[in-house]
Structures are given as C-alpha cells and as structure tokens.
Design an enzyme around this catalytic site. Sequence first.
Site, mmCIF file in Angstrom:
data_model
loop_
_atom_site.group_PDB
_atom_site.id
_atom_site.type_symbol
_atom_site.label_atom_id
_atom_site.label_comp_id
_atom_site.label_asym_id
_atom_site.label_seq_id
_atom_site.Cartn_x
_atom_site.Cartn_y
_atom_site.Cartn_z
ATOM 1 C CG ASP A 1 -14.602 30.153 120.077
ATOM 2 O OD1 ASP A 1 -13.897 29.319 120.673
ATOM 3 O OD2 ASP A 1 -15.831 30.153 120.157
ATOM 4 C CG ASP B 1 -8.599 31.067 119.805
ATOM 5 O OD1 ASP B 1 -9.832 31.076 119.777
ATOM 6 O OD2 ASP B 1 -7.975 31.020 120.890
#
Length: 273
Positions: free
Chosen positions: A212, A210
């Site tokens: 974040d 991801d």
Amino acid sequence: MAQPVIGVIGGSGLYEIEQLTDIREVVLDTPFGAPSDAYVTGLLDGVRMIFLPRHGRGHRLLPSEVNYRANIHGMKQLGVERIISVSAVGSMKEEIVPGHIVIPDQFFDRTQGKRASTFFGEGVVGHVQFADPVCADLAAVLYDAAVAAGAVAHKGGTYICIEGPNFSTRAESNIYRSWGVDVIGMTNIPEARLAREAEICYATVALATDYDCWHAEHEDVSIEAVLAIIEHNVATARDIIRRAARQLATPRDCGCGEALKYAIMTQRDRIPE
Ligand code: ADE
C-alpha cells in the site's frame, strides 16, 4: 448425491482457468440484472467448476460498478456450493511480503454504502449471522493447497475492503494499520455477505501485491507494480485452485448451507414463491 459445484471469482489478472475441459459458456440473467460476464463452466480433474471474471473480460468494471448480487445469484442458479475468490490485495503487515498468499478469516467494511450487498428487502426481512464471514472448512483447504503449491501462505487475517477506485491516502493506510488489519482490497465484502445469504461457502485466496503506501522503504502502490506481481504469481493461483478442487469433490460438512434457517423474520406465507 450430485457432485458439488465449485465457483471461482477471479480478480485482477485471473481472467480464466486454464486446464478446464468440457468447457461451455453460460450467459445468465438474474432478478438483479446482468452478472459481470458469461460464466465459464468446465471440468478440472473431473470436478465441475464455474468461473466468473469479477471485473468482466477486458477488465471493464470498477469495484463499485460490479453487480455483486447478480454475480452471486448466477452462481446459485448454476448450483455452486462453494466460492473461491481470488483477489489481489495490499499488505498491511511487514511480514506479509508481496508475492505471499493470505487466506483471510475476517473482513472489515470500509465501503461507502454504494454497493447493493443484500438479497433482502422489498418486503422480505432477514438477518444472517456474519460473525465469522469466511467458511473455515473452505479456508483450511485453500491454505493447505497454497502451501502444497509452494507459496508462502498466511492462515487467517483481516481484509479491509475500501470503496476505491483510488488507493488509500497515507493517513488512511496508517490508521488501518493501527486497527491491526492484515490486507487491503476493494471487492470482497459484498461477495462474502451475499454468499452467506445465498448459503454458499466463501473464502479468499488473497495475493499480496504491494505494501500500500505505509512502508517507508517501499514504493507507494501503483497499478504497474500490482500487475507485475500478479503476472509472476498467476500460475501459483491456478495451481492452488486445482489442488483445492481435488479436495472439494466431496459434499460439504459446514454450516454455510443452513445460513437462512433462523434468519428470515417475514412470515413464510408472505414470501412470494
Ligand atoms: N489491491 C491490490 N493492492 C491494493 C491496495 N494497496 N489497496 C487496495 N486494493 C488493492
């Protein structure tokens, strides 16, 4: 000379290594308490592997609850010379796209001091060198294995380790980015410290899952998104381990096995056997 033993600490999504033969489970106790789970030992293409799921089977332990000292002590008891850590991480750089692999060469500690991260104390004083916390030889093998496995891999980078269990605030994420870190996770720093004290090589296969919460065009990190990326990439992680294991069947030639040589200050005759 006995064949080197390779330890694998599996993170979220990697709870076992398939393809192991001659499998045994070993339940160990240590002076620091119980490890996260039973160790699974087996052969991978003839190389002795010891596997431990970091969070325990069934993912029972928070990053702050993992008994890192017991986990590394157990690896040492089982003769492990090199530890491959497999960890899901957030990406802190545009070019590290979810699904890419990073082999970090630095760690930055943003844990909150809650984790027991040294074997020293209780009358024995030691200070190991930690300027280069990752074994460069092991990291090079992992990078080559990742490329050979068909992954997009990034060589080197700084892994910032937060306490968790919550993900970061946007302000934190942006500040960490301004510090120039590459990936963010919650587990690796205590393992790296303890592996060094135990004279075990340590390097990480970090799977970016991801962005974040800093990226304007991507959703903020969520467990759902992390698990979806892991599911797609767990076969690659296993392939990397297998390819690396074949390269690690030889005795090591780095300095990690001598980390304690000049590190212990307590007079030898005062160290209990
Ligand atoms: N593990 C996977 N993604 C993460 C993130 N964004 N922050 C901390 N740990 C993570």
